[in-house]
Scaffold this motif. Structure first.
Motif, PDB file in Angstrom:
ATOM      1  N   PHE A  53       0.779  -1.019   0.114  1.00  0.00           N
ATOM      2  CA  PHE A  53      -0.045  -0.121   0.067  1.00  0.00           C
ATOM      3  C   PHE A  53       0.833   1.053   0.162  1.00  0.00           C
ATOM      4  O   PHE A  53       0.615   2.195  -0.726  1.00  0.00           O
ATOM      5  N   ILE A  54       2.122   1.187   0.779  1.00  0.00           N
ATOM      6  CA  ILE A  54       2.775   2.327   0.788  1.00  0.00           C
ATOM      7  C   ILE A  54       3.501   2.559  -0.615  1.00  0.00           C
ATOM      8  O   ILE A  54       3.786   3.639  -1.260  1.00  0.00           O
ATOM      9  N   ARG A  55       3.957   1.487  -1.082  1.00  0.00           N
ATOM     10  CA  ARG A  55       4.420   1.447  -2.575  1.00  0.00           C
ATOM     11  C   ARG A  55       3.635   2.091  -3.554  1.00  0.00           C
ATOM     12  O   ARG A  55       3.849   2.845  -4.527  1.00  0.00           O
ATOM     13  N   LEU A  56       2.429   1.427  -3.430  1.00  0.00           N
ATOM     14  CA  LEU A  56       1.390   2.267  -4.442  1.00  0.00           C
ATOM     15  C   LEU A  56       0.992   3.593  -4.192  1.00  0.00           C
ATOM     16  O   LEU A  56       1.109   4.285  -5.262  1.00  0.00           O
ATOM     17  N   ASN A  81       3.474   5.662  -3.065  1.00  0.00           N
ATOM     18  CA  ASN A  81       4.402   6.343  -3.387  1.00  0.00           C
ATOM     19  C   ASN A  81       4.457   6.525  -4.954  1.00  0.00           C
ATOM     20  O   ASN A  81       4.690   7.502  -5.685  1.00  0.00           O
ATOM     21  N   LEU A  82       3.918   5.491  -5.807  1.00  0.00           N
ATOM     22  CA  LEU A  82       3.884   5.378  -7.303  1.00  0.00           C
ATOM     23  C   LEU A  82       3.054   6.579  -7.613  1.00  0.00           C
ATOM     24  O   LEU A  82       3.144   6.991  -8.380  1.00  0.00           O
ATOM     25  N   LEU A  83       1.774   6.442  -7.254  1.00  0.00           N
ATOM     26  CA  LEU A  83       0.733   7.108  -7.449  1.00  0.00           C
ATOM     27  C   LEU A  83       0.833   8.616  -7.068  1.00  0.00           C
ATOM     28  O   LEU A  83       0.150   9.624  -7.755  1.00  0.00           O
ATOM     29  N   SER A  84       1.829   8.996  -6.407  1.00  0.00           N
ATOM     30  CA  SER A  84       2.111  10.369  -6.051  1.00  0.00           C
ATOM     31  C   SER A  84       3.334  10.976  -7.045  1.00  0.00           C
ATOM     32  O   SER A  84       3.385  12.248  -6.818  1.00  0.00           O
ATOM     33  N   GLU A  85       3.531  10.117  -8.103  1.00  0.00           N
ATOM     34  CA  GLU A  85       4.470  10.513  -9.058  1.00  0.00           C
ATOM     35  C   GLU A  85       3.791  11.678 -10.017  1.00  0.00           C
ATOM     36  O   GLU A  85       2.531  11.385 -10.345  1.00  0.00           O
ATOM     37  N   PRO A  86       4.505  12.561 -10.600  1.00  0.00           N
ATOM     38  CA  PRO A  86       3.782  13.618 -11.490  1.00  0.00           C
ATOM     39  C   PRO A  86       3.254  12.934 -12.729  1.00  0.00           C
ATOM     40  O   PRO A  86       2.077  13.552 -13.142  1.00  0.00           O
ATOM     41  N   ILE A  87       3.708  11.782 -13.107  1.00  0.00           N
ATOM     42  CA  ILE A  87       2.907  11.320 -14.428  1.00  0.00           C
ATOM     43  C   ILE A  87       1.349  11.057 -14.212  1.00  0.00           C
ATOM     44  O   ILE A  87       0.665  11.051 -15.163  1.00  0.00           O
ATOM     45  N   PHE A  88       0.774  10.720 -13.123  1.00  0.00           N
ATOM     46  CA  PHE A  88      -0.429  10.568 -12.639  1.00  0.00           C
ATOM     47  C   PHE A  88      -1.266  11.860 -12.372  1.00  0.00           C
ATOM     48  O   PHE A  88      -2.458  11.943 -12.200  1.00  0.00           O
ATOM     49  N   ASN A  89      -0.652  13.113 -12.377  1.00  0.00           N
ATOM     50  CA  ASN A  89      -1.347  14.381 -12.162  1.00  0.00           C
ATOM     51  C   ASN A  89      -2.360  14.493 -13.113  1.00  0.00           C
ATOM     52  O   ASN A  89      -3.574  14.818 -12.815  1.00  0.00           O
ATOM     53  N   VAL A  90      -2.315  14.292 -14.340  1.00  0.00           N
ATOM     54  CA  VAL A  90      -3.352  14.567 -15.413  1.00  0.00           C
ATOM     55  C   VAL A  90      -4.538  13.651 -14.933  1.00  0.00           C
ATOM     56  O   VAL A  90      -5.692  14.161 -14.937  1.00  0.00           O
ATOM     57  N   LEU A  91      -4.148  12.670 -14.765  1.00  0.00           N
ATOM     58  CA  LEU A  91      -5.360  11.535 -14.648  1.00  0.00           C
ATOM     59  C   LEU A  91      -6.011  11.913 -13.267  1.00  0.00           C
ATOM     60  O   LEU A  91      -7.398  11.911 -13.376  1.00  0.00           O
ATOM     61  N   PRO A  99      -3.433  -2.624  -4.515  1.00  0.00           N
ATOM     62  CA  PRO A  99      -2.158  -3.390  -4.656  1.00  0.00           C
ATOM     63  C   PRO A  99      -2.420  -5.042  -4.498  1.00  0.00           C
ATOM     64  O   PRO A  99      -3.231  -5.065  -3.489  1.00  0.00           O
ATOM     65  N   ILE A 100      -1.763  -5.653  -4.965  1.00  0.00           N
ATOM     66  CA  ILE A 100      -1.840  -7.324  -4.719  1.00  0.00           C
ATOM     67  C   ILE A 100      -0.577  -7.556  -4.664  1.00  0.00           C
ATOM     68  O   ILE A 100       0.387  -7.461  -5.534  1.00  0.00           O
ATOM     69  N   SER A 101      -0.150  -8.315  -3.441  1.00  0.00           N
ATOM     70  CA  SER A 101       1.038  -8.868  -3.339  1.00  0.00           C
ATOM     71  C   SER A 101       1.229 -10.243  -4.009  1.00  0.00           C
ATOM     72  O   SER A 101       0.303 -11.040  -4.266  1.00  0.00           O
ATOM     73  N   GLY A 102       2.542 -10.417  -4.635  1.00  0.00           N
ATOM     74  CA  GLY A 102       2.820 -11.615  -5.224  1.00  0.00           C
ATOM     75  C   GLY A 102       4.297 -11.746  -5.458  1.00  0.00           C
ATOM     76  O   GLY A 102       5.012 -10.930  -5.030  1.00  0.00           O
ATOM     77  N   ASP A 103       4.434 -12.756  -6.269  1.00  0.00           N
ATOM     78  CA  ASP A 103       5.795 -13.164  -6.423  1.00  0.00           C
ATOM     79  C   ASP A 103       6.060 -13.852  -7.902  1.00  0.00           C
ATOM     80  O   ASP A 103       5.460 -14.928  -8.056  1.00  0.00           O
ATOM     81  N   ILE A 104       6.594 -13.035  -8.729  1.00  0.00           N
ATOM     82  CA  ILE A 104       6.703 -13.689 -10.085  1.00  0.00           C
ATOM     83  C   ILE A 104       7.137 -14.924 -10.289  1.00  0.00           C
ATOM     84  O   ILE A 104       7.113 -15.546 -11.458  1.00  0.00           O
ATOM     85  N   THR A 105       8.398 -15.277  -9.074  1.00  0.00           N
ATOM     86  CA  THR A 105       8.955 -16.727  -9.318  1.00  0.00           C
ATOM     87  C   THR A 105       8.049 -17.892  -8.999  1.00  0.00           C
ATOM     88  O   THR A 105       8.582 -18.822  -9.278  1.00  0.00           O
ATOM     89  N   LEU A 106       6.835 -17.668  -8.562  1.00  0.00           N
ATOM     90  CA  LEU A 106       6.188 -18.702  -7.770  1.00  0.00           C
ATOM     91  C   LEU A 106       4.839 -19.238  -8.399  1.00  0.00           C
ATOM     92  O   LEU A 106       4.517 -18.311  -9.332  1.00  0.00           O
ATOM     93  N   PRO A 107       4.415 -20.548  -8.527  1.00  0.00           N
ATOM     94  CA  PRO A 107       3.439 -20.947  -8.957  1.00  0.00           C
ATOM     95  C   PRO A 107       2.056 -19.986  -8.813  1.00  0.00           C
ATOM     96  O   PRO A 107       2.221 -19.247  -7.491  1.00  0.00           O
ATOM     97  N   GLY A 108       1.227 -19.697  -9.791  1.00  0.00           N
ATOM     98  CA  GLY A 108       0.112 -18.624  -9.573  1.00  0.00           C
ATOM     99  C   GLY A 108       0.439 -17.320  -9.080  1.00  0.00           C
ATOM    100  O   GLY A 108      -0.339 -16.466  -8.488  1.00  0.00           O
ATOM    101  N   LEU A 109       1.912 -16.962  -9.310  1.00  0.00           N
ATOM    102  CA  LEU A 109       2.456 -15.830  -9.010  1.00  0.00           C
ATOM    103  C   LEU A 109       2.682 -15.492  -7.653  1.00  0.00           C
ATOM    104  O   LEU A 109       2.637 -14.225  -7.392  1.00  0.00           O
TER     105      LEU A 109
END
Length: 162
Positions: free
Chosen positions: A5-8, A10-20, A33-43
């Protein structure tokens, strides 16, 4: 190690999202945000979140990768090739899916003097490469690495190309 949730946030506070945010202030609230791991089955995604994705997602943007040029082959195969395969498997189960956008790099064709905007043929079958990964020990893969790489300079460019 940062909470999703903190990562999201921080990401959404970036200027690229201002217009949206100005045009549709409520749109950001639909991003979860959904937690996962690209290296695992079912992510590595829990069943409740998988169901949420299957019922609601229409566009998947795949940008997960290891970008280390010197990553051991088994790690690069698992993340860059296996992770993409696992993501596509999940996307096929999404009821609303309209598009999967794959973010990659022109570096995967760096052995060419000119790179067209096209998909170049691969020298190794991607499914065969995944079988290599799941069948052979890392030490053996490292030993045959030069033969697998062929004209590719490193495991990153090879696995991103595959």
């Amino acid at each position: 190690g940062t909470d999703p949730f903190i990562r999201l946030s921080n990401l959404l506070s970036e200027p690229i999202f201002n217009v949206l945010k100005e045009q549709d202030p409520h749109s950001i609230a639909r991003v979860l945000p959904i937690s996962g791991d690209i290296t695992l089955p079912g992510l590595g995604i829990n069943e409740d979140d998988l169901q949420l994705l299957r019922e609601n997602v229409s566009v998947v943007i795949h940008a997960a990768a290891t970008v280390r040029f010197d990553e051991p082959l088994e790690v690069a195969l698992n993340i860059n090739l296996g992770g993409t395969s696992r993501l596509l498997d999940l996307a096929e189960t999404m009821h609303q899916i309209q598009a999967v956008v794959y973010v990659s790099t022109a570096f995967s064709n760096c052995e060419r003097s000119f790179i067209d905007e096209k998909v170049y043929p691969v020298m190794i079958d991607p499914k065969g490469a995944l079988t290599l990964h799941s069948t052979f020990r890392p030490e053996f893969l490292q030993r045959i690495l030069p033969e697998i790489l062929q004209t590719k300079p490193n495991t990153y460019t090879l696995t991103k190309h595959l």
